[in-house]
Design a protein around this motif. Structure first.
Motif, PDB file in Angstrom:
ATOM      1  N   ASP A 149       0.828  -1.213   0.000  1.00 28.30           N
ATOM      2  CA  ASP A 149       0.000   0.000   0.000  1.00 28.30           C
ATOM      3  C   ASP A 149       0.861   1.260   0.000  1.00 28.30           C
ATOM      4  O   ASP A 149       0.424   2.310  -0.460  1.00 28.30           O
ATOM      5  CB  ASP A 149      -0.906  -0.005   1.239  1.00 28.30           C
ATOM      6  N   LEU A 150       2.077   1.125   0.544  1.00 31.87           N
ATOM      7  CA  LEU A 150       2.921   2.310   0.694  1.00 31.87           C
ATOM      8  C   LEU A 150       4.389   1.895   0.685  1.00 31.87           C
ATOM      9  O   LEU A 150       4.750   0.841   1.215  1.00 31.87           O
ATOM     10  CB  LEU A 150       2.588   2.978   2.041  1.00 31.87           C
ATOM     11  N   ILE A 151       5.230   2.761   0.092  1.00 33.24           N
ATOM     12  CA  ILE A 151       6.682   2.548   0.174  1.00 33.24           C
ATOM     13  C   ILE A 151       7.251   3.658   1.059  1.00 33.24           C
ATOM     14  O   ILE A 151       7.042   4.848   0.778  1.00 33.24           O
ATOM     15  CB  ILE A 151       7.342   2.595  -1.219  1.00 33.24           C
ATOM     16  N   ALA A 152       7.929   3.270   2.140  1.00 31.52           N
ATOM     17  CA  ALA A 152       8.597   4.246   3.011  1.00 31.52           C
ATOM     18  C   ALA A 152      10.044   4.328   2.536  1.00 31.52           C
ATOM     19  O   ALA A 152      10.808   3.361   2.650  1.00 31.52           O
ATOM     20  CB  ALA A 152       8.522   3.798   4.468  1.00 31.52           C
ATOM     21  N   ALA A 153      10.416   5.476   1.950  1.00 35.82           N
ATOM     22  CA  ALA A 153      11.723   5.600   1.294  1.00 35.82           C
ATOM     23  C   ALA A 153      12.583   6.638   1.995  1.00 35.82           C
ATOM     24  O   ALA A 153      12.082   7.686   2.434  1.00 35.82           O
ATOM     25  CB  ALA A 153      11.531   6.000  -0.161  1.00 35.82           C
ATOM     26  N   GLU A 154      13.898   6.351   2.049  1.00 39.01           N
ATOM     27  CA  GLU A 154      14.828   7.279   2.689  1.00 39.01           C
ATOM     28  C   GLU A 154      14.799   8.631   1.952  1.00 39.01           C
ATOM     29  O   GLU A 154      14.765   9.680   2.568  1.00 39.01           O
ATOM     30  CB  GLU A 154      16.238   6.662   2.631  1.00 39.01           C
ATOM     31  N   ASP A 155      14.838   8.553   0.614  1.00 38.34           N
ATOM     32  CA  ASP A 155      14.755   9.770  -0.203  1.00 38.34           C
ATOM     33  C   ASP A 155      13.800   9.449  -1.357  1.00 38.34           C
ATOM     34  O   ASP A 155      14.150   8.666  -2.251  1.00 38.34           O
ATOM     35  CB  ASP A 155      16.159  10.128  -0.709  1.00 38.34           C
ATOM     36  N   THR A 156      12.624  10.046  -1.317  1.00 35.38           N
ATOM     37  CA  THR A 156      11.587   9.664  -2.298  1.00 35.38           C
ATOM     38  C   THR A 156      12.024   9.993  -3.736  1.00 35.38           C
ATOM     39  O   THR A 156      11.660   9.277  -4.661  1.00 35.38           O
ATOM     40  CB  THR A 156      10.246  10.366  -1.978  1.00 35.38           C
ATOM     41  N   ARG A 157      12.863  11.045  -3.891  1.00 33.04           N
ATOM     42  CA  ARG A 157      13.294  11.382  -5.271  1.00 33.04           C
ATOM     43  C   ARG A 157      14.226  10.310  -5.819  1.00 33.04           C
ATOM     44  O   ARG A 157      14.139   9.919  -6.981  1.00 33.04           O
ATOM     45  CB  ARG A 157      13.993  12.746  -5.297  1.00 33.04           C
ATOM     46  N   ARG A 158      15.124   9.811  -4.961  1.00 34.05           N
ATOM     47  CA  ARG A 158      16.044   8.737  -5.415  1.00 34.05           C
ATOM     48  C   ARG A 158      15.256   7.479  -5.752  1.00 34.05           C
ATOM     49  O   ARG A 158      15.477   6.831  -6.782  1.00 34.05           O
ATOM     50  CB  ARG A 158      17.056   8.401  -4.307  1.00 34.05           C
ATOM     51  N   THR A 159      14.334   7.123  -4.871  1.00 30.90           N
ATOM     52  CA  THR A 159      13.570   5.886  -5.090  1.00 30.90           C
ATOM     53  C   THR A 159      12.653   6.020  -6.309  1.00 30.90           C
ATOM     54  O   THR A 159      12.392   5.030  -7.004  1.00 30.90           O
ATOM     55  CB  THR A 159      12.783   5.518  -3.811  1.00 30.90           C
ATOM     56  N   ALA A 160      12.225   7.256  -6.602  1.00 32.19           N
ATOM     57  CA  ALA A 160      11.350   7.468  -7.765  1.00 32.19           C
ATOM     58  C   ALA A 160      12.041   6.997  -9.059  1.00 32.19           C
ATOM     59  O   ALA A 160      11.383   6.481  -9.971  1.00 32.19           O
ATOM     60  CB  ALA A 160      10.974   8.941  -7.866  1.00 32.19           C
ATOM     61  N   ILE A 161      13.369   7.137  -9.115  1.00 30.77           N
ATOM     62  CA  ILE A 161      14.109   6.717 -10.322  1.00 30.77           C
ATOM     63  C   ILE A 161      13.970   5.209 -10.513  1.00 30.77           C
ATOM     64  O   ILE A 161      13.696   4.709 -11.611  1.00 30.77           O
ATOM     65  CB  ILE A 161      15.608   7.114 -10.204  1.00 30.77           C
ATOM     66  N   LEU A 162      14.121   4.492  -9.401  1.00 35.67           N
ATOM     67  CA  LEU A 162      13.992   3.025  -9.454  1.00 35.67           C
ATOM     68  C   LEU A 162      12.559   2.626  -9.816  1.00 35.67           C
ATOM     69  O   LEU A 162      12.336   1.752 -10.660  1.00 35.67           O
ATOM     70  CB  LEU A 162      14.384   2.445  -8.080  1.00 35.67           C
ATOM     71  N   LEU A 163      11.611   3.280  -9.180  1.00 33.49           N
ATOM     72  CA  LEU A 163      10.203   2.918  -9.424  1.00 33.49           C
ATOM     73  C   LEU A 163       9.821   3.176 -10.880  1.00 33.49           C
ATOM     74  O   LEU A 163       9.112   2.374 -11.499  1.00 33.49           O
ATOM     75  CB  LEU A 163       9.273   3.686  -8.479  1.00 33.49           C
ATOM     76  N   ARG A 164      10.346   4.271 -11.434  1.00 35.90           N
ATOM     77  CA  ARG A 164      10.052   4.575 -12.846  1.00 35.90           C
ATOM     78  C   ARG A 164      10.594   3.484 -13.746  1.00 35.90           C
ATOM     79  O   ARG A 164       9.928   3.028 -14.674  1.00 35.90           O
ATOM     80  CB  ARG A 164      10.672   5.915 -13.240  1.00 35.90           C
ATOM     81  N   ALA A 165      11.843   3.044 -13.442  1.00 34.76           N
ATOM     82  CA  ALA A 165      12.482   2.020 -14.290  1.00 34.76           C
ATOM     83  C   ALA A 165      11.681   0.720 -14.302  1.00 34.76           C
ATOM     84  O   ALA A 165      11.708  -0.029 -15.276  1.00 34.76           O
ATOM     85  CB  ALA A 165      13.904   1.771 -13.795  1.00 34.76           C
ATOM     86  N   TYR A 166      10.972   0.446 -13.210  1.00 31.97           N
ATOM     87  CA  TYR A 166      10.210  -0.807 -13.122  1.00 31.97           C
ATOM     88  C   TYR A 166       8.699  -0.586 -13.246  1.00 31.97           C
ATOM     89  O   TYR A 166       7.919  -1.495 -12.962  1.00 31.97           O
ATOM     90  CB  TYR A 166      10.534  -1.526 -11.801  1.00 31.97           C
ATOM     91  N   GLU A 167       8.331   0.622 -13.667  1.00 33.06           N
ATOM     92  CA  GLU A 167       6.917   0.974 -13.845  1.00 33.06           C
ATOM     93  C   GLU A 167       6.081   0.635 -12.608  1.00 33.06           C
ATOM     94  O   GLU A 167       5.042  -0.018 -12.697  1.00 33.06           O
ATOM     95  CB  GLU A 167       6.356   0.293 -15.102  1.00 33.06           C
ATOM     96  N   ILE A 168       6.610   1.066 -11.472  1.00 33.84           N
ATOM     97  CA  ILE A 168       5.905   0.841 -10.198  1.00 33.84           C
ATOM     98  C   ILE A 168       5.261   2.177  -9.797  1.00 33.84           C
ATOM     99  O   ILE A 168       5.951   3.201  -9.736  1.00 33.84           O
ATOM    100  CB  ILE A 168       6.882   0.370  -9.104  1.00 33.84           C
ATOM    101  N   SER A 169       3.959   2.137  -9.529  1.00 32.78           N
ATOM    102  CA  SER A 169       3.277   3.413  -9.254  1.00 32.78           C
ATOM    103  C   SER A 169       2.783   3.541  -7.808  1.00 32.78           C
ATOM    104  O   SER A 169       1.993   4.416  -7.489  1.00 32.78           O
ATOM    105  CB  SER A 169       2.112   3.588 -10.231  1.00 32.78           C
ATOM    106  N   THR A 170       3.271   2.674  -6.939  1.00 31.55           N
ATOM    107  CA  THR A 170       2.879   2.704  -5.515  1.00 31.55           C
ATOM    108  C   THR A 170       3.235   4.064  -4.891  1.00 31.55           C
ATOM    109  O   THR A 170       4.295   4.619  -5.203  1.00 31.55           O
ATOM    110  CB  THR A 170       3.640   1.583  -4.763  1.00 31.55           C
ATOM    111  N   SER A 171       2.385   4.555  -4.024  1.00 30.02           N
ATOM    112  CA  SER A 171       2.706   5.861  -3.429  1.00 30.02           C
ATOM    113  C   SER A 171       3.802   5.718  -2.370  1.00 30.02           C
ATOM    114  O   SER A 171       4.009   4.637  -1.796  1.00 30.02           O
ATOM    115  CB  SER A 171       1.451   6.528  -2.865  1.00 30.02           C
ATOM    116  N   MET A 172       4.495   6.858  -2.156  1.00 34.13           N
ATOM    117  CA  MET A 172       5.672   6.845  -1.268  1.00 34.13           C
ATOM    118  C   MET A 172       5.511   7.849  -0.142  1.00 34.13           C
ATOM    119  O   MET A 172       4.826   8.853  -0.293  1.00 34.13           O
ATOM    120  CB  MET A 172       6.917   7.252  -2.074  1.00 34.13           C
TER     121      MET A 172
END
Ligand code: SAM
Length: 281
Positions: A30-53
């Motif tokens: 349901d949610l991704i808790a990320a250390e830095d949401t901008r950094r993790t956004a790069i990974l999520l984009r590469a894998y077409e993951i749209s989960t909110s952070m």
């Protein structure tokens, strides 16, 4: 029924180092808790993951931890990720894990990249027993003091180091551990400028001094133990073999021939032969 907290390892450089299971979990929580949401956004984009952070980092307060725990208790599942590698390893995580466990919520690890383990695995330094130090103190005095404490350990030591402190740390190590201690520098692992060099500390310090590129990027130092240095040195059997070879070949050639067989540097074997030839006083 409460949800699950997944501790998800992410790549330390190469985006392909993310397991299919991690991709599925990151998509399904349901949610991704990320250390830095901008950094993790790069990974999520590469894998077409749209989960909110949401952000969860070292400055996150008790209220933020409580909020995540409440959400888990209410039935949501959450994935914890850090900027790179395994959360809770020199990264935020363990406080959240403790709070979540206290609330009776299940914590599930998704193993993957970890710079310490990647560096150790390709260093060639003895890895059967090792001590993970993580980051040394930033201040020179405290760092030197910590190195002195570590020098007594009979294990390989794994250290994370910032590039701008690398040279000073190696120089301090040289004073504390001595020039002969074997150290591997693992830099930019899984990235374009990946470099792994293992050498006696004296040699490694000169190499870094002569090539400032080695002070760039992300770095792990693997320090061999004093015991390993002694074990890897010239045993009576090796000495016998070397002396026999030196009867048929010039000293340098004999040393060069034996070096890959016994995994001892040519220079060390050569110096040994020179030492043998020197008249004893
Ligand atoms: N949790 C991470 C892990 O599992 O490896 C470590 C996070 S710690 C804040 C970051 C440090 O890990 C860097 O300063 C560096 O020492 C090391 N590191 C991270 N990525 C690396 C890489 N690609 N190559 C070498 N060292 C790396």
């Amino acid at each position: 029924m409460s949800g699950i907290l997944y501790i998800v390892a992410t790549p330390i450089g190469n985006l392909e180092d993310l397991s299919p299971r991690a991709v599925n979990v990151l998509k399904e929580v349901d949610l991704i808790a990320a250390e830095d949401t901008r950094r993790t956004a790069i990974l999520l984009r590469a894998y077409e993951i749209s989960t909110s952070m949401t952000a969860y980092h070292e400055h996150s307060d008790e209220r933020c931890t409580r909020g995540l725990v409440d959400q888990l208790v209410a039935g949501d599942s959450i994935a914890l990720v850090s900027d790179a590698g395994t959360p809770a390893i020199s990264d935020p995580g363990y406080r959240l894990v403790r709070a979540v466990q206290r609330a009776g919520v299940q914590v599930v690890p998704l193993p993957g990249a970890c710079a310490a383990i990647a560096a150790l695995s390709c260093s060639g330094v003895a890895s059967d027993h090792f001590f993970f130090e993580g980051f040394l103190p930033a201040k020179a005095g405290a760092r030197r003091h910590r190195l002195e404490e570590l020098s007594a350990l009979g294990y390989t030591i794994v250290i994370y180091e910032a590039p701008h402190r690398l040279y000073d740390t190696l120089a301090a190590m040289l004073v504390v551990f001595g020039a002969g201690r074997e150290v591997a520098l693992a830099r930019e692992l899984t990235k374009t400028f990946e470099t792994v060099k293992r050498a006696p500390l004296g040699e490694l310090v000169s190499w870094v001094r002569e090539d400032s590129n080695q002070e760039r990027g992300e770095i792990v130092l693997i320090v061999g133990s004093e015991q390993d240095r002694a074990a890897n040195s010239i045993t009576p059997e090796i000495a016998e073999l070397l002396t026999a070879l030196a009867q048929s070949y010039p000293a340098r050639k004999a040393a060069k021939l034996l070096s890959p067989v016994v995994d001892i540097r040519t220079s060390e074997l050569y110096d040994f032969l020179l030492e043998q030839k020197r008249p004893k006083s």
